[in-house]
Motif scaffolding. Structure first.
Motif, mmCIF file in Angstrom:
data_model
loop_
_atom_site.group_PDB
_atom_site.id
_atom_site.type_symbol
_atom_site.label_atom_id
_atom_site.label_comp_id
_atom_site.label_asym_id
_atom_site.label_seq_id
_atom_site.Cartn_x
_atom_site.Cartn_y
_atom_site.Cartn_z
ATOM 1 N N GLU A 1 8.105 20.611 8.554
ATOM 2 C CA GLU A 1 7.847 21.890 7.887
ATOM 3 C C GLU A 1 8.894 22.927 8.299
ATOM 4 O O GLU A 1 9.373 23.687 7.466
ATOM 5 C CB GLU A 1 6.452 22.401 8.217
ATOM 6 N N ALA A 2 9.232 22.952 9.588
ATOM 7 C CA ALA A 2 10.248 23.900 10.065
ATOM 8 C C ALA A 2 11.605 23.584 9.437
ATOM 9 O O ALA A 2 12.345 24.502 9.054
ATOM 10 C CB ALA A 2 10.347 23.852 11.590
ATOM 11 N N ASP A 3 11.950 22.297 9.320
ATOM 12 C CA ASP A 3 13.206 21.909 8.670
ATOM 13 C C ASP A 3 13.203 22.337 7.206
ATOM 14 O O ASP A 3 14.201 22.865 6.706
ATOM 15 C CB ASP A 3 13.420 20.392 8.767
ATOM 16 N N ASP A 4 12.079 22.115 6.538
ATOM 17 C CA ASP A 4 11.971 22.520 5.130
ATOM 18 C C ASP A 4 12.112 24.036 4.994
ATOM 19 O O ASP A 4 12.823 24.530 4.112
ATOM 20 C CB ASP A 4 10.638 22.062 4.530
ATOM 21 N N GLU A 5 11.440 24.747 5.886
ATOM 22 C CA GLU A 5 11.510 26.211 5.844
ATOM 23 C C GLU A 5 12.931 26.689 6.140
ATOM 24 O O GLU A 5 13.436 27.598 5.475
ATOM 25 C CB GLU A 5 10.536 26.811 6.859
ATOM 26 N N ALA A 6 13.585 26.069 7.112
ATOM 27 C CA ALA A 6 14.967 26.432 7.433
ATOM 28 C C ALA A 6 15.874 26.158 6.239
ATOM 29 O O ALA A 6 16.749 26.967 5.912
ATOM 30 C CB ALA A 6 15.451 25.660 8.666
ATOM 31 N N GLN A 7 15.661 25.035 5.585
ATOM 32 C CA GLN A 7 16.458 24.698 4.392
ATOM 33 C C GLN A 7 16.233 25.732 3.294
ATOM 34 O O GLN A 7 17.175 26.168 2.640
ATOM 35 C CB GLN A 7 16.084 23.290 3.900
ATOM 36 N N THR A 8 14.984 26.135 3.111
ATOM 37 C CA THR A 8 14.660 27.157 2.111
ATOM 38 C C THR A 8 15.345 28.477 2.453
ATOM 39 O O THR A 8 15.920 29.137 1.581
ATOM 40 C CB THR A 8 13.128 27.360 2.032
ATOM 41 N N ILE A 9 15.295 28.849 3.717
ATOM 42 C CA ILE A 9 15.936 30.094 4.158
ATOM 43 C C ILE A 9 17.442 30.024 3.924
ATOM 44 O O ILE A 9 18.055 30.992 3.457
ATOM 45 C CB ILE A 9 15.605 30.379 5.641
ATOM 46 N N ILE A 10 18.056 28.884 4.227
ATOM 47 C CA ILE A 10 19.497 28.717 4.029
ATOM 48 C C ILE A 10 19.845 28.824 2.549
ATOM 49 O O ILE A 10 20.802 29.513 2.175
ATOM 50 C CB ILE A 10 19.966 27.367 4.619
ATOM 51 N N GLU A 11 19.054 28.167 1.703
ATOM 52 C CA GLU A 11 19.315 28.231 0.262
ATOM 53 C C GLU A 11 19.161 29.652 -0.253
ATOM 54 O O GLU A 11 19.968 30.124 -1.058
ATOM 55 C CB GLU A 11 18.377 27.279 -0.479
ATOM 56 N N GLN A 12 18.125 30.355 0.215
ATOM 57 C CA GLN A 12 17.909 31.732 -0.209
ATOM 58 C C GLN A 12 19.070 32.613 0.269
ATOM 59 O O GLN A 12 19.553 33.469 -0.482
ATOM 60 C CB GLN A 12 16.585 32.253 0.343
ATOM 61 N N ALA A 13 19.524 32.404 1.494
ATOM 62 C CA ALA A 13 20.650 33.185 2.018
ATOM 63 C C ALA A 13 21.912 32.923 1.195
ATOM 64 O O ALA A 13 22.682 33.856 0.917
ATOM 65 C CB ALA A 13 20.885 32.841 3.490
ATOM 66 N N LYS A 14 22.118 31.658 0.792
ATOM 67 C CA LYS A 14 23.289 31.344 -0.050
ATOM 68 C C LYS A 14 23.188 32.073 -1.388
ATOM 69 O O LYS A 14 24.177 32.636 -1.865
ATOM 70 C CB LYS A 14 23.381 29.835 -0.276
ATOM 71 N N ARG A 15 21.999 32.039 -1.991
ATOM 72 C CA ARG A 15 21.829 32.728 -3.277
ATOM 73 C C ARG A 15 22.075 34.226 -3.124
ATOM 74 O O ARG A 15 22.757 34.843 -3.952
ATOM 75 C CB ARG A 15 20.421 32.478 -3.831
#
Length: 163
Positions: free
Chosen positions: A69-83
């Motif tokens: 879940e933490a990896d998924d959340e980190a991935q989501t945060i990274i994608e949002q930061a890229k956007r």
């Protein structure tokens, strides 16, 4: 064989009496009780160990789930930061282009005003030079008081018409 005079007989009797006393006082029951108690203790420890192992496996599964879940959340945060970074970069490029366009337009307007001012200055200078030249020529041709009066009027008219 069973000779009361022989040592073997008394050893056998002592041996039988020893075991008789042991049975009389319940030593075999105590031994089996102690062994049973130890076996129960071992069984309890095994049950506890099994229970602890199951809890540890459950905790491990929970931690692995939380890690995913933490990896998924980190991935989501990274994608949002890229956007967000892409959007910010796009906005910055747009703002820079607008600013450059605005500055270019202001510079062109400033240049246009300067050209207009320069043309007006050149005209004024040309008019003043033409008036000076005309005055010099007319003064040479017209002599006397009447000529000066006529010259002054003509110069006033000329200045009004040229400006």
């Amino acid at each position: 064989m069973f000779n009361p005079q022989g040592a073997e007989f008394w050893v056998l009797i002592s041996f039988l009496m020893f075991f008789g006393i042991l049975f009389y006082y319940g030593v075999p029951k105590l031994i089996t009780g102690a062994l049973d108690e130890r076996a129960e203790k071992i069984r309890t420890e095994l049950d506890d160990a099994r229970r602890l192992r199951e809890e540890a496996q459950q905790l491990l599964a929970d931690y692995q789930r939380k890690a995913r879940e933490a990896d998924d959340e980190a991935q989501t945060i990274i994608e949002q930061a890229k956007r967000e970074a892409e959007a910010l970069a796009s906005e910055t490029r747009k703002a820079t282009a607008e600013s450059l366009e605005r500055r270019t337009r202001l510079a062109e307007e400033k240049i246009s005003r300067a050209e207009t001012q320069a043309i007006a200055d050149v005209r004024r200078t040309a008019v003043d030079a033409a008036i000076q030249a005309a005055e010099t020529v007319l003064k040479g041709k017209l002599a006397g008081a009447g000529g000066n009066k006529l010259l002054d009027e003509a110069l006033r008219d000329l200045k009004g018409k040229l400006n």
